[in-house]
Write a protein that holds these residues in place. Sequence first.
Motif, PDB file in Angstrom:
ATOM      1  N   GLU A   1      -9.590   5.196   2.159  1.00 54.25           N
ATOM      2  CA  GLU A   1      -8.717   6.163   2.829  1.00 54.25           C
ATOM      3  C   GLU A   1      -7.694   5.627   3.652  1.00 54.25           C
ATOM      4  N   LYS A   2      -6.519   5.848   3.066  1.00 57.54           N
ATOM      5  CA  LYS A   2      -5.353   5.391   3.744  1.00 57.54           C
ATOM      6  C   LYS A   2      -4.440   6.647   4.436  1.00 57.54           C
ATOM      7  N   ARG A   3      -4.768   7.755   3.856  1.00 58.53           N
ATOM      8  CA  ARG A   3      -3.846   8.894   4.275  1.00 58.53           C
ATOM      9  C   ARG A   3      -4.398   9.795   5.598  1.00 58.53           C
TER      10      ARG A   3
ATOM     11  N   PRO B   1      -1.702   6.450   9.229  1.00 62.34           N
ATOM     12  CA  PRO B   1      -0.677   6.440   8.168  1.00 62.34           C
ATOM     13  C   PRO B   1       0.794   6.465   8.639  1.00 62.34           C
ATOM     14  N   THR B   2       1.667   5.653   8.291  1.00 60.63           N
ATOM     15  CA  THR B   2       3.253   5.714   8.758  1.00 60.63           C
ATOM     16  C   THR B   2       3.653   5.449   7.142  1.00 60.63           C
ATOM     17  N   ALA B   3       5.105   5.508   7.532  1.00 61.45           N
ATOM     18  CA  ALA B   3       6.186   5.503   6.454  1.00 61.45           C
ATOM     19  C   ALA B   3       5.931   4.241   5.482  1.00 61.45           C
ATOM     20  N   PHE B   4       5.394   3.070   6.270  1.00 54.80           N
ATOM     21  CA  PHE B   4       5.210   1.824   5.477  1.00 54.80           C
ATOM     22  C   PHE B   4       3.990   1.416   5.050  1.00 54.80           C
TER      23      PHE B   4
ATOM     24  N   ILE C   1      -0.811  -3.846  14.831  1.00 55.67           N
ATOM     25  CA  ILE C   1      -0.541  -4.204  13.364  1.00 55.67           C
ATOM     26  C   ILE C   1       0.185  -3.169  12.772  1.00 55.67           C
ATOM     27  N   GLU C   2       1.491  -3.379  12.673  1.00 47.33           N
ATOM     28  CA  GLU C   2       2.592  -2.487  12.468  1.00 47.33           C
ATOM     29  C   GLU C   2       3.197  -2.866  11.148  1.00 47.33           C
ATOM     30  N   PRO C   3       3.077  -2.121   9.938  1.00 45.34           N
ATOM     31  CA  PRO C   3       3.758  -2.276   8.865  1.00 45.34           C
ATOM     32  C   PRO C   3       5.035  -1.872   8.723  1.00 45.34           C
ATOM     33  N   ARG C   4       6.000  -2.743   8.226  1.00 45.42           N
ATOM     34  CA  ARG C   4       7.484  -2.227   8.038  1.00 45.42           C
ATOM     35  C   ARG C   4       7.846  -2.589   6.653  1.00 45.42           C
TER      36      ARG C   4
ATOM     37  N   GLY D   1       0.938  -1.242  -0.078  1.00 46.92           N
ATOM     38  CA  GLY D   1       0.008   0.019   0.057  1.00 46.92           C
ATOM     39  C   GLY D   1       0.824   1.165   0.153  1.00 46.92           C
ATOM     40  N   GLN D   2       0.642   2.156   0.838  1.00 48.24           N
ATOM     41  CA  GLN D   2       1.283   3.629   1.058  1.00 48.24           C
ATOM     42  C   GLN D   2       2.577   3.410   1.679  1.00 48.24           C
ATOM     43  N   ASN D   3       3.603   2.477   0.967  1.00 47.38           N
ATOM     44  CA  ASN D   3       4.900   2.471   1.479  1.00 47.38           C
ATOM     45  C   ASN D   3       5.768   3.584   0.934  1.00 47.38           C
TER      46      ASN D   3
END
Length: 599
Positions: free
Chosen positions: A279-281, A306-309, A234-237, A191-193
Amino acid sequence: MTEPGPATPPPHPQGPLTLRGLCAALIASGELRETDAERVLSGDLGSAPRSTGAGRRHPLERIAEAGLTRARDGHPLDLESLTQWLADWAGQPYLHIDPLRIDTPAIARVMSYAFAQRHGILATEIHPDHVVIASADPFKTDWESNLRQALRKDIRRVVANPEAIRRYTVEFYQLANSVSKANGQGSTQAGQNMEQLLDLGANENPDANDQHVVRIVDWLLQYAFDQRASDIHIEPRREVTRVRFRIDGVLHSVYEFPAQVGVAVTSRLKILGRLNVAEKRRPQDGRIKTRKPDNSEVELRLATLPTAFGEKMVMRIFDPDVLLKSYEQLGFGREDRERWQAITRQPHGIVLVTGPTGSGKTTTLYSTLRQIATPELNVCTIEDPIEMVEPAFNQMQVHPGIDLTFAAGVRALLRQDPDIIMIGEIRDLETAEMAVQAALTGHLVLSTLHTNDAPSAITRLMELGIAPYLIRSTVLGVMAQRLVRTLCPHCKQPAAADEQAWQALTRPWKAPAPERFQRPVGCLECRNTGYLGRAGVYEIMTLSSTLRSRITDTCDLDELRMDAYKEGMKSLRLSGAQKVAAGQTTVEEILRVTPGHQG
């Protein structure tokens, strides 16, 4: 009654365990009486070996189900103690399988599900030169050479509870299969990486309603309930999505999904929480109502960021059994309970609960409201967000986008003929002024502030702009609180008191140290942490006439605090010291969570 024989077990059998062979070994080692063994064997003579695979119960389970006691000392012969005995007899290490400590994706790749089920084994640790394999049949070796050859690694055996092996074999492999299938059907991007923005247009997200994603989410929630988690992170890396649970205030790593599976899991949860999946922003909030394994209802509050990854999601679990407690369950001592009830049973005024995020303020407020709310009273709340829907209250949630703020909400509630008003948090002057206005017009107002201790709440209100005379006229009392981990009752042990640590905790009161402390040890029940559950420590300041006279434009916080101590307020550390003396927690735990200034 037949006395147990000599405590010398017979030689190890060759091949799978039998019920008759186990009974004989237990009798010989002094664990089982012959009469009890005959009762067990009367239902199954154990003439044929029992497989530990799926669909068949292990002989140890048959013995445990009989509800027997140990011949030597009368202790229950439950499945866990029988498994420990089996490990000792076999000369192999005993292992209690803690799913939080197992790398599920990695162990599922060690062997096939069919192989694991057929032989009743489960990989628990993977090292560069060896793999640890758990089994409940320590003398069965026919699988070892095949697995050693396939892995090209040494095998180190441990003995584990057969019920746990069977359960986690199914759970781990089903989860790994669902993750693999979901991963195969999705994209390769998360996604928004921010590091991969150039490639976003070439990919699409996996289907959040895919049956494999649905299974993963169901497992995640049920697993969190089973582990007593209060929060799910739940943390995207960069390449994976990490899942962590907060248990007794401490975060534990649980699982790592492939990046796109993490996106699908988050999307599934957003759908369940009625959030905007596209909506991911922007951050979003939602809630889910579901059921625990025991069929009781539980609510989850969702918050995305929304985070960096990609999108990070935190789910806070609101279990009614946890959120609504009696004063004793919250950790109130008799004196604290009497002081708190004297404040909250007043007909009008402001009552404040202070402390940092995660200190249990919401639980205290809900539990207090439940204690004082009666059918004759109209209890209204304004929250951001509503932590848990409670049928006895009239609850409203703030919506800044439509100018429904805390202050506007209180203004609206005052036209609803309320008796008691709960304001989720006093953040600004306007909200504080509305709370004061509600108290002056004959309402009991409960709210929270973020301050380190109880006296600081008075100066915080003054910093917001509330005049001292209004504080003197409305505030009934303030309670600061913290949550401390309590010692596991199953394994705590007495130890010599540490005089230096005690003095650091009780300074400047110089209270005499107890003769003994209780120390954390660690056992199966507490996951070898030594702690099980949490309780509150409280600092309750009642606004007496003396303290009110101190609230002026030139109010000195230290003088106010010292006067409060003279009138019976116990500091957070002194309150914690009482719990240490009572054997409920440790000095180190109190020092960890309470502020350092003490007079």
